[in-house]
Design an enzyme around this catalytic site. Sequence first.
Site, PDB file in Angstrom:
ATOM      1  N   ASP A  30      33.282  31.815  42.487  1.00  0.00           N
ATOM      2  CA  ASP A  30      34.098  32.943  42.031  1.00  0.00           C
ATOM      3  C   ASP A  30      35.269  33.053  42.999  1.00  0.00           C
ATOM      4  O   ASP A  30      35.091  32.960  44.216  1.00  0.00           O
ATOM      5  CB  ASP A  30      33.288  34.238  42.019  1.00  0.00           C
ATOM      6  CG  ASP A  30      33.931  35.310  41.143  1.00  0.00           C
ATOM      7  OD1 ASP A  30      33.374  35.627  40.076  1.00  0.00           O
ATOM      8  OD2 ASP A  30      35.003  35.830  41.536  1.00  0.00           O
ATOM      9  N   THR A  78      38.038  36.371  28.942  1.00  0.00           N
ATOM     10  CA  THR A  78      39.074  36.090  27.948  1.00  0.00           C
ATOM     11  C   THR A  78      39.484  37.412  27.296  1.00  0.00           C
ATOM     12  O   THR A  78      38.978  37.769  26.231  1.00  0.00           O
ATOM     13  CB  THR A  78      38.583  35.091  26.882  1.00  0.00           C
ATOM     14  OG1 THR A  78      37.268  35.481  26.441  1.00  0.00           O
ATOM     15  CG2 THR A  78      38.514  33.687  27.444  1.00  0.00           C
ATOM     16  N   ARG A  95      33.314  39.368  46.102  1.00  0.00           N
ATOM     17  CA  ARG A  95      32.147  39.158  45.244  1.00  0.00           C
ATOM     18  C   ARG A  95      31.176  38.155  45.887  1.00  0.00           C
ATOM     19  O   ARG A  95      29.963  38.388  45.914  1.00  0.00           O
ATOM     20  CB  ARG A  95      32.610  38.652  43.872  1.00  0.00           C
ATOM     21  CG  ARG A  95      31.503  38.207  42.923  1.00  0.00           C
ATOM     22  CD  ARG A  95      30.688  39.362  42.435  1.00  0.00           C
ATOM     23  NE  ARG A  95      29.881  38.987  41.277  1.00  0.00           N
ATOM     24  CZ  ARG A  95      28.758  39.615  40.930  1.00  0.00           C
ATOM     25  NH1 ARG A  95      28.334  40.650  41.624  1.00  0.00           N
ATOM     26  NH2 ARG A  95      28.079  39.230  39.862  1.00  0.00           N
ATOM     27  N   CYS A 119      33.380  42.642  24.740  1.00  0.00           N
ATOM     28  CA  CYS A 119      33.079  41.783  23.585  1.00  0.00           C
ATOM     29  C   CYS A 119      33.487  42.401  22.254  1.00  0.00           C
ATOM     30  O   CYS A 119      34.407  41.932  21.597  1.00  0.00           O
ATOM     31  CB  CYS A 119      31.582  41.436  23.569  1.00  0.00           C
ATOM     32  SG  CYS A 119      31.068  40.406  24.957  1.00  0.00           S
TER      33      CYS A 119
END
Length: 421
Positions: free
Chosen positions: A33, A83, A38, A258
């Site tokens: 990442d 995305t 993180r 989503c």
Amino acid sequence: MSASTHIAVVGLGYVGLPLAMALAEHYPTIGYDLNEKRIRALRQHQDHTQEVTAEQLKNSALELTNNCQDLVRANVYIMTVPTPVDSNHTPDLSPLLTASEAIGGLLKQGDVVIYESTVYPGATEGICADTLEQASGLKLNQDFYLGYSPERINPGDKVNTLQTIVKVVAGSTSETADFINGIYQKIIPAGTHIAPSIEVAEAAKAIENTQRDINIAFMNELSMMFHEMNIDVLDVIAAASTKWNFLPFKPGLVGGHCIGVDPYYLIHQSQQHGYFPQLITTARRLNENMSSYVSERILKLMALHSKHIVKSRILILGVTFKENCPDLRNTRVVEIKDQLERYHARVDICDPWADSTDLKQEYGIELTQNPRADSYDLVILAVAHDCFKEDAYTPQNFSREDGLVFDLKGLLPKNEVNARL
């Protein structure tokens, strides 16, 4: 494709981390990442997504890095980067293409790149493949190979997990599909489904969330319609649910990474091919407007009870996009706060699940950690966290004696609230 498999998972969010952890039980696996913070937290066995436990991180063989060059040892790359869409609801593939360019610079003869990120049909073998070829100087299906296996992670869901959901897989060649299928079969007891092409797998992912978006839009329209008829839509749904084939979706805000995003990918690609979808577009528009509808309902409720919105004290319980989950991505609750503040209401947000630093950084909102009891003119239950059923967090605990309670989620008994969606 190499006889020995060494895997790199690119992106360690809600999707990538559980996947990398599962793969590390069977293969040498590197989790990458670009966010150094993180990686540092994961090395300290802390996962802010709460998808894996500290004990699981402590005992995992997963190698963690934020140095892309460490991935050169891999021969299988799995891409799980976001995305999103831009402000015009156009697909924004820049994070995916940036990651593809970086991985392209590491590709070797026989390597396999698998995409799990949601894209429109044709993107993987189109712009993603082109980016990899340009960065590597290699040729698809001659020097390296592609796969697509759409993620089906449901954030916060401890029942429907990576291992319990059938995994769809596809490859740029039939041999690649079989190779990729073998990898996922090791970690998915629920089994796999080999799609006949990458485009079919991409389309399958897009319609899964689009179908949910349409179903929720239908319920939202029913909520609007039955409200005008003075009929409780949740009572209607409960009655209709007694039929075996009725789908008991509920009205509400549609956020997250989503359901509120994927339909735009499908709409975009359909329009590129000359078909302008009507049902999908209408459903998306209806769900996009739900925060405005809720705000209007709130204003009318307060007017009905002779309460002025100006300088009123309002508490919103819940800001994450779904219940029992810390995910703040694309939450629509902040829109309600913004809309009420335009009328000069004083709005606080309380959410034990939300990270105060993330909320401040992403939306510029200060989290109210300990709201005062008996001090709000209106309490809005916006997210159905289980903790909001407990005495310390119930809306009635924070509402003034003559205060109002608006339940957006139908979490509380009807006789305990003034209105519900």
